[in-house]
Write a protein that holds these residues in place. Structure first.
Motif, mmCIF file in Angstrom:
data_model
loop_
_atom_site.group_PDB
_atom_site.id
_atom_site.type_symbol
_atom_site.label_atom_id
_atom_site.label_comp_id
_atom_site.label_asym_id
_atom_site.label_seq_id
_atom_site.Cartn_x
_atom_site.Cartn_y
_atom_site.Cartn_z
ATOM 1 N N SER A 63 55.007 41.097 28.479
ATOM 2 C CA SER A 63 55.121 42.541 28.260
ATOM 3 C C SER A 63 55.922 43.279 29.329
ATOM 4 C CB SER A 63 53.738 43.163 28.133
ATOM 5 O OG SER A 63 53.084 43.135 29.377
ATOM 6 N N LYS A 64 56.301 42.593 30.394
ATOM 7 C CA LYS A 64 57.173 43.173 31.432
ATOM 8 C C LYS A 64 56.640 44.496 31.993
ATOM 9 C CE LYS A 64 61.310 40.974 29.698
ATOM 10 N NZ LYS A 64 61.099 40.473 28.384
ATOM 11 N N ASP A 65 55.599 44.441 32.745
ATOM 12 C CA ASP A 65 55.034 45.566 33.487
ATOM 13 C C ASP A 65 54.367 46.658 32.659
ATOM 14 O OD1 ASP A 65 55.775 44.396 35.879
ATOM 15 O OD2 ASP A 65 57.721 45.383 35.909
ATOM 16 N N LYS A 66 54.237 46.478 31.371
ATOM 17 C CA LYS A 66 53.497 47.463 30.575
ATOM 18 C C LYS A 66 52.006 47.154 30.620
ATOM 19 C CE LYS A 66 57.168 48.067 27.194
ATOM 20 N NZ LYS A 66 57.524 47.864 25.802
ATOM 21 N N PHE A 67 51.676 45.914 30.571
ATOM 22 C CA PHE A 67 50.315 45.417 30.475
ATOM 23 C C PHE A 67 50.060 44.621 31.746
ATOM 24 C CE2 PHE A 67 47.170 42.307 29.136
ATOM 25 C CZ PHE A 67 46.345 43.017 28.308
ATOM 26 N N LYS A 68 49.000 44.959 32.493
ATOM 27 C CA LYS A 68 48.762 44.309 33.780
ATOM 28 C C LYS A 68 47.325 43.828 33.906
ATOM 29 C CE LYS A 68 52.071 47.287 36.038
ATOM 30 N NZ LYS A 68 52.210 48.565 36.675
ATOM 31 N N VAL A 69 47.177 42.658 34.478
ATOM 32 C CA VAL A 69 45.853 42.137 34.825
ATOM 33 C C VAL A 69 45.435 42.829 36.111
ATOM 34 C CG1 VAL A 69 44.558 40.097 35.530
ATOM 35 C CG2 VAL A 69 46.259 39.926 33.704
ATOM 36 N N LYS A 70 44.222 43.379 36.128
ATOM 37 C CA LYS A 70 43.732 44.064 37.323
ATOM 38 C C LYS A 70 42.909 43.119 38.197
ATOM 39 C CE LYS A 70 43.222 48.749 35.445
ATOM 40 N NZ LYS A 70 42.266 49.837 35.250
ATOM 41 N N ILE A 71 41.904 42.484 37.581
ATOM 42 C CA ILE A 71 40.937 41.679 38.330
ATOM 43 C C ILE A 71 40.140 40.864 37.320
ATOM 44 C CG2 ILE A 71 39.009 43.330 38.321
ATOM 45 C CD1 ILE A 71 38.778 42.781 41.392
ATOM 46 N N GLY A 72 39.378 39.917 37.787
ATOM 47 C CA GLY A 72 38.546 39.124 36.890
ATOM 48 C C GLY A 72 37.299 38.631 37.597
ATOM 49 N N TYR A 73 36.493 37.898 36.864
ATOM 50 C CA TYR A 73 35.306 37.282 37.449
ATOM 51 C C TYR A 73 35.015 35.975 36.722
ATOM 52 C CZ TYR A 73 32.652 38.994 33.427
ATOM 53 O OH TYR A 73 32.201 39.239 32.153
ATOM 54 N N MET A 74 34.399 35.058 37.450
ATOM 55 C CA MET A 74 34.004 33.787 36.862
ATOM 56 C C MET A 74 32.774 33.286 37.602
ATOM 57 S SD MET A 74 36.208 30.319 36.201
ATOM 58 C CE MET A 74 37.133 30.986 34.838
ATOM 59 N N GLU A 75 31.776 32.886 36.846
ATOM 60 C CA GLU A 75 30.536 32.345 37.404
ATOM 61 C C GLU A 75 29.932 33.267 38.462
ATOM 62 O OE1 GLU A 75 29.119 29.712 36.072
ATOM 63 O OE2 GLU A 75 30.828 29.254 34.783
ATOM 64 N N GLY A 76 29.976 34.569 38.213
ATOM 65 C CA GLY A 76 29.339 35.537 39.104
ATOM 66 C C GLY A 76 30.140 35.919 40.329
ATOM 67 N N LYS A 77 31.383 35.437 40.451
ATOM 68 C CA LYS A 77 32.208 35.758 41.605
ATOM 69 C C LYS A 77 33.445 36.549 41.160
ATOM 70 C CE LYS A 77 30.927 32.070 44.722
ATOM 71 N NZ LYS A 77 29.675 31.821 44.413
ATOM 72 N N VAL A 78 33.754 37.587 41.911
ATOM 73 C CA VAL A 78 34.921 38.414 41.613
ATOM 74 C C VAL A 78 36.180 37.660 42.041
ATOM 75 C CG1 VAL A 78 36.071 40.599 42.113
ATOM 76 C CG2 VAL A 78 33.590 40.526 41.897
ATOM 77 N N MET A 79 37.202 37.680 41.184
ATOM 78 C CA MET A 79 38.477 37.011 41.476
ATOM 79 C C MET A 79 39.589 38.056 41.512
ATOM 80 S SD MET A 79 38.324 33.626 39.055
ATOM 81 C CE MET A 79 38.712 34.574 37.611
ATOM 82 N N GLU A 80 40.412 37.982 42.526
ATOM 83 C CA GLU A 80 41.565 38.869 42.615
ATOM 84 C C GLU A 80 42.586 38.496 41.545
ATOM 85 O OE1 GLU A 80 41.738 41.540 44.599
ATOM 86 O OE2 GLU A 80 39.726 41.024 45.287
ATOM 87 N N LYS A 81 43.579 39.348 41.362
ATOM 88 C CA LYS A 81 44.604 39.139 40.337
ATOM 89 C C LYS A 81 45.289 37.779 40.507
ATOM 90 C CE LYS A 81 48.920 41.024 38.615
ATOM 91 N NZ LYS A 81 49.931 42.047 38.751
ATOM 92 N N ALA A 82 45.614 37.409 41.729
ATOM 93 C CA ALA A 82 46.299 36.132 41.985
ATOM 94 C C ALA A 82 45.428 34.947 41.561
ATOM 95 C CB ALA A 82 46.673 36.015 43.457
ATOM 96 N N GLU A 83 44.129 35.043 41.791
ATOM 97 C CA GLU A 83 43.223 33.962 41.390
ATOM 98 C C GLU A 83 43.133 33.857 39.867
ATOM 99 O OE1 GLU A 83 39.754 33.636 44.627
ATOM 100 O OE2 GLU A 83 40.073 35.686 43.898
ATOM 101 N N VAL A 84 43.111 34.987 39.195
ATOM 102 C CA VAL A 84 43.083 34.987 37.727
ATOM 103 C C VAL A 84 44.353 34.340 37.195
ATOM 104 C CG1 VAL A 84 43.058 36.444 35.667
ATOM 105 C CG2 VAL A 84 41.595 37.030 37.595
ATOM 106 N N GLU A 85 45.499 34.681 37.796
ATOM 107 C CA GLU A 85 46.765 34.096 37.358
ATOM 108 C C GLU A 85 46.812 32.591 37.626
ATOM 109 O OE1 GLU A 85 49.442 36.650 39.483
ATOM 110 O OE2 GLU A 85 49.541 38.088 37.820
ATOM 111 N N ALA A 86 46.218 32.150 38.735
ATOM 112 C CA ALA A 86 46.179 30.709 39.042
ATOM 113 C C ALA A 86 45.319 29.969 38.018
ATOM 114 C CB ALA A 86 45.648 30.485 40.450
ATOM 115 N N ILE A 87 44.196 30.558 37.644
ATOM 116 C CA ILE A 87 43.318 29.930 36.644
ATOM 117 C C ILE A 87 44.009 29.887 35.291
ATOM 118 C CG2 ILE A 87 41.227 30.394 35.299
ATOM 119 C CD1 ILE A 87 39.768 30.719 37.831
#
Length: 173
Positions: free
Chosen positions: A106-130
């Motif tokens: 989507s080229k900067d229209k739609f952005k991942v902010k943050i995520g969580y997995m197994e009760g732990k908050v993940m930064e944007k970079a971690e979500v992208e790595a997963i």
């Protein structure tokens, strides 16, 4: 001040959202600003097929739902337009994989902010790595391939031992 009926509806909505988040293994929060209806429809269909619950939520409602879940670190990114995708199926990486792929396209229209997995908050970079990891099927096929190559190596070694033993030679240790 909202009426008692509206207040009770909002409280029920927050309670249901809190329960959904608390009982989920993973989720991703995105900024959906700038996407058109056709793209949104396709995204929702892809998420639904993967067993992911996706909904646009108000930031205040999500903040209230996150209280007491151990995911309070998410509060800091709750600005602007917000939607949440919650893994409801077996593939807990599906929200990250689908949303990151969509965000890249989507080229900067739609952005991942943050995520969580197994009760732990993940930064944007971690979500992208997963999101870059293979899915459940891919991991299972990689595991099966590793087992097959190990077993075929063992079979070759055992056959070499048998061949050497039948030849009357003393097998090397």
């Amino acid at each position: 001040m909202p009426s008692a009926k509206i207040l009770s509806e909002k409280q029920a909505y927050v309670a249901a959202l809190k329960d959904k988040i608390a009982n989920s293994a993973a989720g991703v929060i995105v900024d959906y600003k700038g996407i058109n209806v056709a793209d949104d429809t396709k995204l929702r269909r892809d998420l639904r097929e993967a067993g992911v619950d996706y909904a646009v939520v108000k930031n205040t409602m999500l903040k209230l739902a996150l209280d007491g879940t151990g995911l309070e670190g998410i509060d800091e990114v709750l600005e602007g337009t917000t939607a949440i995708a919650i893994a409801a199926g077996e593939d807990v990486m599906a929200p990250a994989r689908i949303l990151c792929k969509f965000a890249d396209a989507s080229k900067d229209k739609f952005k991942v902010k943050i995520g969580y997995m197994e009760g732990k908050v993940m930064e944007k970079a971690e979500v992208e790595a997963i999101a870059k990891l293979p899915g459940r099927e891919g991991m299972l096929s990689m595991f099966a391939g590793a087992l097959t190559s190990t077993l075929s190596g063992l079979a070759v070694a055992m056959q070499a031992y048998v061949d050497k033993s039948e030849g009357g030679e003393e097998p090397a240790a």
